[in-house]
Scaffold this motif. Structure first.
Motif, PDB file in Angstrom:
ATOM      1  N   UNK A 225       0.666  -1.318   0.060  1.00 22.58           N
ATOM      2  CA  UNK A 225       0.024  -0.178   0.075  1.00 22.58           C
ATOM      3  C   UNK A 225       0.871   1.206  -0.038  1.00 22.58           C
ATOM      4  N   UNK A 226       1.881   1.112   0.453  1.00 26.15           N
ATOM      5  CA  UNK A 226       2.870   2.253   0.687  1.00 26.15           C
ATOM      6  C   UNK A 226       4.162   2.351  -0.207  1.00 26.15           C
ATOM      7  N   UNK A 227       4.099   1.366  -0.962  1.00 24.85           N
ATOM      8  CA  UNK A 227       5.211   1.272  -2.065  1.00 24.85           C
ATOM      9  C   UNK A 227       6.852   1.073  -1.187  1.00 24.85           C
ATOM     10  N   UNK A 228       7.039   2.008  -0.167  1.00 22.17           N
ATOM     11  CA  UNK A 228       8.054   2.000   0.257  1.00 22.17           C
ATOM     12  C   UNK A 228       8.032   2.707   1.493  1.00 22.17           C
ATOM     13  N   UNK A 229       8.873   2.540   2.573  1.00 23.54           N
ATOM     14  CA  UNK A 229       8.836   3.187   3.883  1.00 23.54           C
ATOM     15  C   UNK A 229       9.938   4.194   3.741  1.00 23.54           C
ATOM     16  N   UNK A 230       9.577   5.506   4.282  1.00 25.99           N
ATOM     17  CA  UNK A 230      10.468   6.834   4.195  1.00 25.99           C
ATOM     18  C   UNK A 230      11.672   6.353   5.320  1.00 25.99           C
ATOM     19  N   UNK A 231      11.406   5.828   6.370  1.00 28.66           N
ATOM     20  CA  UNK A 231      12.462   5.532   7.367  1.00 28.66           C
ATOM     21  C   UNK A 231      12.306   4.018   7.999  1.00 28.66           C
ATOM     22  N   UNK A 232      13.240   3.601   8.693  1.00 26.05           N
ATOM     23  CA  UNK A 232      13.282   2.357   9.228  1.00 26.05           C
ATOM     24  C   UNK A 232      12.165   2.307  10.478  1.00 26.05           C
ATOM     25  N   UNK A 233      12.056   3.472  11.183  1.00 26.68           N
ATOM     26  CA  UNK A 233      11.084   3.577  12.268  1.00 26.68           C
ATOM     27  C   UNK A 233       9.771   3.360  11.743  1.00 26.68           C
TER      28      UNK A 233
END
Length: 277
Positions: A225-233
């Motif tokens: 749904x997000x494609x990728x995450x901006x940060x590990x957190x």
């Protein structure tokens, strides 16, 4: 403008609250004994300068009461490795997990040594789902209808001796064409056979990794749904919320394993001196 600032402030407060809750969850003390623990890693796309695939290490345990729980999750770097697993399993031991009877995993090189380093008495059980999946990667799709039921005959055998006989028959039929599959099974055999010593109820818990496979499927769905995450957190926060989600009518990640009483009786016969209820 004012409404936008209020919204951002509310979102920030909710995020901070979730992160604090997640950190407390990650540090919580755990039970002393877990009869069965499943370990696996799933790749997540996380931005660190550029978007890269990073392994997220996941451990799911079944307690003596039959309750399944996600014991820990960690975002690693690079590819999945046994050395990283040793560190994460040690963290679980430090949080209270003194003994594990069986650890189910894929065939990652060095993982048996990593498990024994933390829990010397634990049996390393090769995940049958991973083993069959790896076998099919070495074969032509047109042969799957013959190979899949032949492999099922091996891992549903009533005894180790019967499994060995069925495997030799499989090797005689497919060995010339798929020598890599035969080599894979021979290499994995010591970690594959332990569950064959148990009755059907225990096998259902051990050779079907529905628990962790279901969790990974939900992780992938949340990631898509997000494609990728901006940060590990951000990645870990979303995965934590997936773990905590309660579904109506069953299907939640946490909860009691169906038919656990029968499986526990069999485990008591095998590990009675290590069980305290």
């Amino acid at each position: 403008m004012y409404d936008a600032e209020v919204s951002r402030e509310l979102i920030s407060k909710v995020t901070e609250s979730v992160l604090a809750e997640m950190e407390a969850w990650r540090q919580r003390p755990l039970d002393r004994v877990y009869p069965v623990v499943f370990i696996d890693a799933i790749a997540m796309k996380i931005r660190q300068g550029q978007v890269v695939n990073r392994p997220v290490y996941v451990v799911v345990g079944i307690g003596l009461d039959g309750e399944r729980d996600v014991l820990g999750m960690w975002a690693g770097t690079g590819g999945e490795g046994a050395k990283q697993w040793a560190g994460y399993l040690t963290e679980l031991r430090n949080r209270g997990v003194e003994d594990v009877f069986m650890v189910c995993s894929d065939g990652l090189k060095g993982i048996t040594d990593a498990i024994e380093q933390v829990w010397p008495q634990a049996v390393h059980q090769q995940c049958v789902v991973h083993l069959v999946r790896a076998s099919l990667r070495y074969t032509n799709r047109k042969d799957w209808q013959k190979i899949t039921p032949a492999l099922r005959e091996i891992y549903t055998a009533p005894t180790v001796a019967a499994a060995e006989a069925r495997f030799e028959a499989f090797a005689a039929e497919f060995g010339d064409q798929y020598s890599a599959v035969i080599r894979l099974w021979r290499t994995s055999w010591p970690q594959f056979v332990p569950f064959l010593d148990y009755d059907h109820e225990v096998r259902k818990v051990l050779y079907t990794t529905n628990i962790i496979e279901s969790l990974n499927a939900r992780f992938r769905q949340a990631a898509r749904r997000r494609g990728h995450f901006p940060t590990e957190q951000a990645a870990m926060k979303v995965l934590y919320l997936v773990v905590q989600q309660k579904r109506k009518g069953g299907g939640s990640i946490t909860g009691r394993v169906y038919g656990w009483a029968k499986a526990l009786n069999a485990l008591i016969l095998a590990y009675g001196d290590r069980i305290t209820i």
